[in-house]
Write a protein that holds these residues in place. Structure first.
Motif, PDB file in Angstrom:
ATOM      1  N   LYS A  80       0.806  -1.216   0.000  1.00  0.00           N
ATOM      2  CA  LYS A  80       0.000   0.000   0.000  1.00  0.00           C
ATOM      3  C   LYS A  80       0.846   1.276   0.000  1.00  0.00           C
ATOM      4  N   LEU A  81       2.146   1.138   0.179  1.00  0.00           N
ATOM      5  CA  LEU A  81       3.003   2.320   0.287  1.00  0.00           C
ATOM      6  C   LEU A  81       3.655   2.636  -1.047  1.00  0.00           C
ATOM      7  N   SER A  82       3.409   3.843  -1.509  1.00  0.00           N
ATOM      8  CA  SER A  82       4.043   4.321  -2.741  1.00  0.00           C
ATOM      9  C   SER A  82       5.121   5.360  -2.445  1.00  0.00           C
ATOM     10  N   ASN A  83       5.030   6.000  -1.280  1.00  0.00           N
ATOM     11  CA  ASN A  83       6.014   6.994  -0.870  1.00  0.00           C
ATOM     12  C   ASN A  83       7.289   6.282  -0.436  1.00  0.00           C
ATOM     13  N   THR A  84       8.403   6.650  -1.076  1.00  0.00           N
ATOM     14  CA  THR A  84       9.674   5.987  -0.784  1.00  0.00           C
ATOM     15  C   THR A  84      10.113   6.207   0.653  1.00  0.00           C
ATOM     16  N   LYS A  85       9.858   7.406   1.190  1.00  0.00           N
ATOM     17  CA  LYS A  85      10.309   7.722   2.550  1.00  0.00           C
ATOM     18  C   LYS A  85       9.600   6.868   3.596  1.00  0.00           C
ATOM     19  N   THR A  86       8.275   6.772   3.504  1.00  0.00           N
ATOM     20  CA  THR A  86       7.538   5.967   4.483  1.00  0.00           C
ATOM     21  C   THR A  86       7.921   4.492   4.390  1.00  0.00           C
ATOM     22  N   LYS A  87       8.091   4.017   3.168  1.00  0.00           N
ATOM     23  CA  LYS A  87       8.460   2.609   2.977  1.00  0.00           C
ATOM     24  C   LYS A  87       9.860   2.333   3.515  1.00  0.00           C
ATOM     25  N   SER A  88      10.785   3.281   3.320  1.00  0.00           N
ATOM     26  CA  SER A  88      12.158   3.115   3.797  1.00  0.00           C
ATOM     27  C   SER A  88      12.217   3.079   5.317  1.00  0.00           C
ATOM     28  N   ILE A  89      11.411   3.926   5.960  1.00  0.00           N
ATOM     29  CA  ILE A  89      11.422   3.954   7.427  1.00  0.00           C
ATOM     30  C   ILE A  89      10.844   2.664   7.996  1.00  0.00           C
ATOM     31  N   ILE A  90       9.774   2.145   7.381  1.00  0.00           N
ATOM     32  CA  ILE A  90       9.214   0.865   7.829  1.00  0.00           C
ATOM     33  C   ILE A  90      10.262  -0.240   7.700  1.00  0.00           C
ATOM     34  N   THR A  91      10.967  -0.254   6.586  1.00  0.00           N
ATOM     35  CA  THR A  91      12.029  -1.249   6.380  1.00  0.00           C
ATOM     36  C   THR A  91      13.134  -1.088   7.413  1.00  0.00           C
ATOM     37  N   ALA A  92      13.501   0.165   7.690  1.00  0.00           N
ATOM     38  CA  ALA A  92      14.549   0.432   8.674  1.00  0.00           C
ATOM     39  C   ALA A  92      14.127  -0.054  10.064  1.00  0.00           C
ATOM     40  N   ILE A  93      12.867   0.166  10.425  1.00  0.00           N
ATOM     41  CA  ILE A  93      12.368  -0.285  11.734  1.00  0.00           C
ATOM     42  C   ILE A  93      12.461  -1.803  11.848  1.00  0.00           C
ATOM     43  N   ILE A  94      12.093  -2.501  10.779  1.00  0.00           N
ATOM     44  CA  ILE A  94      12.157  -3.966  10.794  1.00  0.00           C
ATOM     45  C   ILE A  94      13.602  -4.436  10.968  1.00  0.00           C
ATOM     46  N   VAL A  95      14.521  -3.824  10.202  1.00  0.00           N
ATOM     47  CA  VAL A  95      15.942  -4.211  10.287  1.00  0.00           C
ATOM     48  C   VAL A  95      16.497  -3.939  11.682  1.00  0.00           C
ATOM     49  N   ILE A  96      16.169  -2.778  12.245  1.00  0.00           N
ATOM     50  CA  ILE A  96      16.684  -2.414  13.570  1.00  0.00           C
ATOM     51  C   ILE A  96      16.125  -3.347  14.641  1.00  0.00           C
ATOM     52  N   LEU A  97      14.856  -3.720  14.518  1.00  0.00           N
ATOM     53  CA  LEU A  97      14.275  -4.651  15.482  1.00  0.00           C
ATOM     54  C   LEU A  97      14.922  -6.035  15.381  1.00  0.00           C
ATOM     55  N   VAL A  98      15.261  -6.455  14.174  1.00  0.00           N
ATOM     56  CA  VAL A  98      15.961  -7.730  14.011  1.00  0.00           C
ATOM     57  C   VAL A  98      17.336  -7.663  14.674  1.00  0.00           C
ATOM     58  N   LEU A  99      18.016  -6.528  14.529  1.00  0.00           N
ATOM     59  CA  LEU A  99      19.305  -6.343  15.213  1.00  0.00           C
ATOM     60  C   LEU A  99      19.125  -6.377  16.732  1.00  0.00           C
ATOM     61  N   GLY A 100      18.037  -5.760  17.214  1.00  0.00           N
ATOM     62  CA  GLY A 100      17.732  -5.815  18.637  1.00  0.00           C
ATOM     63  C   GLY A 100      17.450  -7.241  19.090  1.00  0.00           C
ATOM     64  N   LEU A 101      16.794  -8.004  18.225  1.00  0.00           N
ATOM     65  CA  LEU A 101      16.508  -9.409  18.530  1.00  0.00           C
ATOM     66  C   LEU A 101      17.804 -10.201  18.675  1.00  0.00           C
ATOM     67  N   LEU A 102      18.746  -9.970  17.755  1.00  0.00           N
ATOM     68  CA  LEU A 102      20.040 -10.661  17.824  1.00  0.00           C
ATOM     69  C   LEU A 102      20.822 -10.233  19.065  1.00  0.00           C
ATOM     70  N   SER A 103      20.770  -8.949  19.394  1.00  0.00           N
ATOM     71  CA  SER A 103      21.463  -8.448  20.589  1.00  0.00           C
ATOM     72  C   SER A 103      20.894  -9.088  21.848  1.00  0.00           C
ATOM     73  N   SER A 104      19.566  -9.182  21.895  1.00  0.00           N
ATOM     74  CA  SER A 104      18.919  -9.809  23.039  1.00  0.00           C
ATOM     75  C   SER A 104      19.279 -11.285  23.142  1.00  0.00           C
ATOM     76  N   LEU A 105      19.384 -11.955  22.002  1.00  0.00           N
ATOM     77  CA  LEU A 105      19.758 -13.369  21.994  1.00  0.00           C
ATOM     78  C   LEU A 105      21.190 -13.558  22.496  1.00  0.00           C
ATOM     79  N   LEU A 106      22.099 -12.684  22.053  1.00  0.00           N
ATOM     80  CA  LEU A 106      23.488 -12.762  22.509  1.00  0.00           C
ATOM     81  C   LEU A 106      23.596 -12.482  24.000  1.00  0.00           C
ATOM     82  N   SER A 107      22.834 -11.502  24.467  1.00  0.00           N
ATOM     83  CA  SER A 107      22.830 -11.190  25.897  1.00  0.00           C
ATOM     84  C   SER A 107      22.313 -12.378  26.712  1.00  0.00           C
TER      85      SER A 107
END
Length: 227
Positions: A80-107
């Motif tokens: 549903k997203l055609s705006n590049t900025k909104t789509k990029s931020i959603i993608t960035a949030i997903i990537v950052i949360l995955v990094l947080g998931l890995l950090s939590s797993l390592l901890s």
């Protein structure tokens, strides 16, 4: 083998890290990040689009003032997203949360290792726990900031609502309510802080005890010192 005190403290920190890991999984999997009501105007009436969505999927339904109600529809957020900025931020949030998931797993791995053994490497001890918990908390905090910026600043809900209606209409107003999937991230940050505090108290007590053992002569009586 580690002492009973060390096992207890690191086991407590392990539980908080595991809870943090599970909470991040819940945040990624659920779609109750945002509930919005977006109102549009058209020639003779107005349309209200009710949205509930997360990072991947959402639902929307339309209510026209004349009484027409369109049944609820499920959609993919990225489609549903055609705006590049909104789509990029959603993608960035997903990537950052995955990094947080890995950090939590390592901890979790570091705290579990210290609860059952005494690793020789310094980074595998409290320093490693501080590092990974801090990174996890920072990652989650960044996501808590980016998502409202995307909704309020970039009009994420409005863009998704436009994708749910068939014709182009003029936006009048919108109201947003952050769901439990969003607020769970605050709990994740608190869990990471709790892990750091638990290990800090253990590390501080161990350091104080070590200092006392290194300077026994300062506590000895003066006549013993003279002798």
């Amino acid at each position: 083998m580690p002492s009973r005190k060390k096992t207890t403290m690191f086991a407590s920190a392990f539980l908080t890290c595991i809870c943090s890991f599970v909470m991040i999984c819940v945040v990624l999997a659920t779609q109750h990040w945002m509930s919005s009501e977006v109102r549009f105007s058209q020639a003779n009436s107005s349309v209200t689009v009710s949205l509930t969505y997360g990072l991947f999927t959402g639902t929307c339904e339309q209510l026209v003032d004349v009484g027409l109600h369109v049944s609820e529809m499920t959609f993919q957020v990225a489609d549903k997203l055609s705006n590049t900025k909104t789509k990029s931020i959603i993608t960035a949030i997903i990537v950052i949360l995955v990094l947080g998931l890995l950090s939590s797993l390592l901890s979790s791995g570091f705290t579990c290792t210290n609860a059952v053994s005494n690793p020789y490497q310094t980074f595998l001890g409290p320093i490693g726990v501080y590092t990974w918990n801090s990174l996890c908390g920072i990652f989650v905090l960044i996501c808590m900031i980016l998502f409202p910026v995307n909704v309020e600043g970039n009009g994420l809900s409005i863009e998704l609502a436009h994708g749910c209606i068939s014709s182009s209409q003029t936006h009048i107003r919108s109201a947003h309510t952050y769901g439990y999937s969003y607020w769970i991230m605050l709990l994740i940050i608190l869990l990471n802080i709790a892990s750091i505090i638990i290990i800090y108290f253990y590390d501080h007590a161990r350091y104080s005890k070590k200092k006392e053992q290194e300077r026994p002569i300062e506590n000895a009586p003066k006549d013993v010192i003279l002798f």
